[in-house]
Enzyme design. Structure first.
Site, PDB file in Angstrom:
ATOM      1  NE  ARG A 120       1.241 -12.081   3.378  1.00  0.00           N
ATOM      2  CZ  ARG A 120      -0.100 -12.111   3.357  1.00  0.00           C
ATOM      3  NH1 ARG A 120      -0.745 -12.467   2.249  1.00  0.00           N
ATOM      4  NH2 ARG A 120      -0.786 -11.774   4.430  1.00  0.00           N
ATOM      5  CG  HIS A 121       8.878  -6.655   2.043  1.00  0.00           C
ATOM      6  ND1 HIS A 121       9.269  -5.504   1.429  1.00  0.00           N
ATOM      7  CD2 HIS A 121       9.460  -6.638   3.286  1.00  0.00           C
ATOM      8  CE1 HIS A 121      10.074  -4.814   2.221  1.00  0.00           C
ATOM      9  NE2 HIS A 121      10.194  -5.474   3.366  1.00  0.00           N
ATOM     10  CG  ASP A 122       5.219  -2.225   0.725  1.00  0.00           C
ATOM     11  OD1 ASP A 122       6.214  -2.635   1.349  1.00  0.00           O
ATOM     12  OD2 ASP A 122       4.617  -1.159   1.040  1.00  0.00           O
ATOM     13  CB  SER A 166      11.529  -1.230   3.420  1.00  0.00           C
ATOM     14  OG  SER A 166      11.772  -2.570   3.074  1.00  0.00           O
ATOM     15  CG  HIS A 171     -22.579  35.422  25.254  1.00  0.00           C
ATOM     16  ND1 HIS A 171     -21.754  34.569  25.948  1.00  0.00           N
ATOM     17  CD2 HIS A 171     -22.185  36.682  25.563  1.00  0.00           C
ATOM     18  CE1 HIS A 171     -20.904  35.290  26.670  1.00  0.00           C
ATOM     19  NE2 HIS A 171     -21.142  36.570  26.437  1.00  0.00           N
ATOM     20  CD  GLN A 189      13.458  -0.450   9.759  1.00  0.00           C
ATOM     21  OE1 GLN A 189      12.270  -0.717   9.716  1.00  0.00           O
ATOM     22  NE2 GLN A 189      14.400  -1.370   9.939  1.00  0.00           N
ATOM     23  CB  SER A 214     -35.406  21.150   0.324  1.00  0.00           C
ATOM     24  OG  SER A 214     -36.226  20.137   0.874  1.00  0.00           O
ATOM     25  NE  ARG A 241       8.868   0.619  11.399  1.00  0.00           N
ATOM     26  CZ  ARG A 241       8.614   0.836  10.110  1.00  0.00           C
ATOM     27  NH1 ARG A 241       9.400   0.321   9.207  1.00  0.00           N
ATOM     28  NH2 ARG A 241       7.568   1.529   9.739  1.00  0.00           N
ATOM     29  NE  ARG A 260       0.357   0.401   3.722  1.00  0.00           N
ATOM     30  CZ  ARG A 260       1.031   0.083   2.615  1.00  0.00           C
ATOM     31  NH1 ARG A 260       0.625   0.575   1.466  1.00  0.00           N
ATOM     32  NH2 ARG A 260       2.083  -0.705   2.666  1.00  0.00           N
TER      33      ARG A 260
END
Length: 472
Positions: free
Chosen positions: A85-87, A112, A159, A241, A289, A329, A338
Site C-alpha cells: 500500500r505504498h507506491d 518518499s 458589444h 515534507q 454535419s 504536509r 495526480r
C-alpha cells in the site's frame, strides 16, 4: 494504487486527453515509464552524491543502478504496491530486485517525497519546455497572418455591434498580444521553478545529518550536488515534507490564463465564421454535419473553447490543495495532484496543437468583409460628409438631411444624385475610402510586431518550421 481497469481495452474508460487529443511527447512526460524511470535516476544521483561525499557506496553498486534504470518490472511493482500500500516502497523493492548488490543503499536517508516531489518538478519543467515552443509557433503563425493583412479594413465591433473600422491584422494583434503575455508568463514560471532537493521527512535534513555524522557542510553539499545533477539552478532552502503547493498554483494559474486567451481567440473565429468573413481550415474530406453536408462547422475552434474551459477550472484544485496542507504536509494532496497536474498540461498541449493548426490555415473572405463595410460605412461617414459640406460652404443643417434620411443602405446613392450635395460629389470616393477610417491600425501592427513580438520569438527560431500535428 496500481489497481484499476485495463486502460488499453475498449471495455475500460480511457482519458480522451491521452487517447484522443494530446501529443505523444506530452503524454510520455506524464507516463508511468517516465515517472518511475525518473525515480530511479533520482536514486542514482543521490547514491552518486553520497558516495562522493564519503559514504560507503561502491562503484559496483553505482554501476548496477545505472545498468537498470530502464529495466522496470511494472507487473512486479504493481504487485508490491498492492501488498505494501505504498507506491515508493514498491518501486524501491522492484529496483532492488534487479540491483541486488545496490539494494541496501537505494533511497538511503531519503523520504518518499525525495523521489515524488522532485520528479514532479522535473516533469513540470519538461512539460513547460514542450509548451513554450508550441505557443511561440502559434504566435509566429498569427504574426505572419497579421502582417499580411495589416492594412485590410474590416468592420470593428464593440458589444458585438458595428463600431469604427479596424483592420484584420490589427484585430489579430489583439490575439497575439494576449498570447505574448502567456508566453512570458510560462517562461517566467518555468525559470522560477526550484528543486525540492534532499530535505528529509519534515524538511529538516535530520536523517542526512545523521548519515554524515553531524557534518553540516556535507549535507548542504549533498543537496547542491543532486540539484545540479537534476539540471536545476537552485533548490528551496525551506520545505516541509513537500515543496510548497503554491508552486502548483503558480503553474496552473499561468495555464488557466492561457486557456482564457485561447478561448477568446477561438470565440472570435467562431463569430467571424458565422459572419462568413473568416474560417478555420476545412479539409477536402471533412464533413461539416451528418445531416447538413453544406455546413462548415468551426470544429477546431469549438474544441479549443471546450477544452480551454476545462483548463481554466483546473486551477481551483491547487488553490484548495495548498490551503489545506496542514503543518509539514498531509496526504490529501496526492490523488488530486495526480489528476489536475497531468490534465492541465495535456489540455494546454491539445489546445496549442489545435490553435497552431488553425493559425496555419486561416481563410479570409475580403469580398464578404467589403460588402459588410459597404452596408455600415455610410452611417459612419456622415460626420465626414457633413464637415466636407461645411468646408464647401454648405450649412451645418446638412446634418439633419443626412441623419434623418440615413435609414437605408442606399444613403450614398441618394447623396450622389441630390443636388444639395453637389459641392462634395467629387470627394465622395475619398470620403468613403475604408482605409481612411482605420486610423493608425497598419502602423500599429508593424510597430507591435517589430518591437514586441519578433524579439520575444527569437529564442524559438530553430523550432519555428515544425507544423502542427492535429489529433482526432
Amino acid at each position: 494504487m496500481a489497481a484499476g481497469g485495463d486502460h488499453g481495452s475498449p471495455d475500460s474508460y480511457r482519458s480522451p486527453l491521452a487517447s484522443r487529443y494530446a501529443s505523444p511527447e506530452m503524454c510520455f512526460v506524464f507516463s508511468d515509464r517516465y515517472k518511475f524511470r525518473t525515480w530511479r535516476q533520482l536514486w542514482l544521483w543521490l547514491a552518486e552524491a553520497e558516495q562522493t561525499l564519503g559514504l560507503p557506496i561502491t562503484d559496483e553498486q553505482i554501476q548496477e543502478m545505472k545498468s537498470n534504470l530502464e529495466n522496470i518490472d511494472f507487473k512486479m511493482a504493481a504487485e508490491e504496491e498492492k501488498r505494501l500500500r505504498h507506491d515508493v516502497m514498491a518501486h524501491v523493492h522492484t529496483f532492488g530486485h534487479c540491483c541486488p548488490k545496490a539494494a541496501g543503499i537505494i533511497h538511503l536517508g531519503a523520504t518518499s517525497c525525495y523521489v515524488g516531489d522532485n520528479t514532479d518538478l522535473i516533469i513540470l519543467r519538461n512539460a513547460l519546455d514542450l509548451l513554450l515552443p508550441k505557443l511561440a509557433r502559434v504566435i509566429s503563425r498569427l504574426a505572419d497572418f497579421a502582417k499580411e493583412r495589416a492594412s485590410l479594413p474590416t468592420l470593428g465591433f464593440t458589444h458585438f455591434q458595428p463600431a469604427q473600422l479596424t483592420t484584420v491584422g490589427k484585430r489579430c494583434c489583439l490575439w497575439i498580444q494576449d498570447l505574448c503575455m502567456d508566453l512570458q508568463n510560462l517562461k517566467r514560471v518555468r525559470d522560477d521553478l526550484r528543486f525540492r532537493g534532499v530535505k528529509g521527512t519534515t524538511g529538516t535534513q535530520a536523517s542526512f545529518l545523521q548519515l554524515f555524522e553531524g557534518d553540516d557542510h556535507k549535507v548542504e553539499q549533498l543537496d547542491k550536488m543532486v540539484t545540479e545533477k537534476a539540471g536545476f539552478k537552485r533548490a528551496f532552502i525551506i520545505t516541509g515534507q513537500t515543496y510548497t503547493r503554491k508552486v502548483d498554483i503558480e503553474v496552473l494559474s499561468v495555464l488557466a490564463s492561457l486557456g482564457a486567451s485561447v478561448h477568446k481567440i477561438c470565440t472570435d473565429i467562431r463569430l467571424l465564421a458565422n459572419l462568413k468573413e473568416m474560417e478555420e481550415p476545412f479539409e477536402k474530406q471533412q464533413i461539416g454535419s451528418s445531416a447538413m453536408p453544406y455546413k462548415r462547422n468551426p470544429m477546431r475552434s469549438e474544441r479549443c473553447c471546450s477544452l480551454a474551459r476545462h483548463l481554466m477550472t483546473l486551477v481551483m484544485d491547487p488553490l484548495q490543495t495548498a490551503s489545506v496542507q496542514w503543518f509539514e504536509r498531509t496526504l490529501d494532496d496526492s490523488a488530486n495532484r495526480r489528476i489536475c497536474l497531468a490534465e492541465a498540461f495535456l489540455t494546454a498541449d491539445t489546445i496549442l496543437n489545435t490553435l497552431q493548426n488553425i493559425s496555419e490555415g486561416l481563410v479570409v473572405y475580403p469580398k464578404v468583409i467589403e460588402r459588410r463595410i459597404r452596408q455600415e460605412l455610410p452611417f459612419m461617414a456622415t460626420e465626414n460628409i457633413i464637415m466636407a459640406m461645411v468646408k464647401a460652404g454648405g450649412s451645418r443643417q446638412a446634418a439633419s438631411v443626412v441623419k434623418q434620411e440615413g435609414g437605408d443602405n442606399d444613403l450614398i446613392e441618394r447623396i450622389q444624385v441630390d443636388a444639395y450635395f453637389s459641392p462634395i460629389h467629387s470627394q465622395l470616393d475619398h470620403l468613403l475610402d475604408p482605409s481612411s477610417f482605420t486610423g493608425r491600425a497598419s502602423q500599429q501592427v508593424q510597430r507591435f510586431l517589430e518591437e514586441e513580438v519578433y524579439p520575444l520569438l527569437k529564442p524559438y527560431e530553430s523550432v519555428m518550421k515544425v507544423k502542427a500535428e492535429l489529433c482526432l
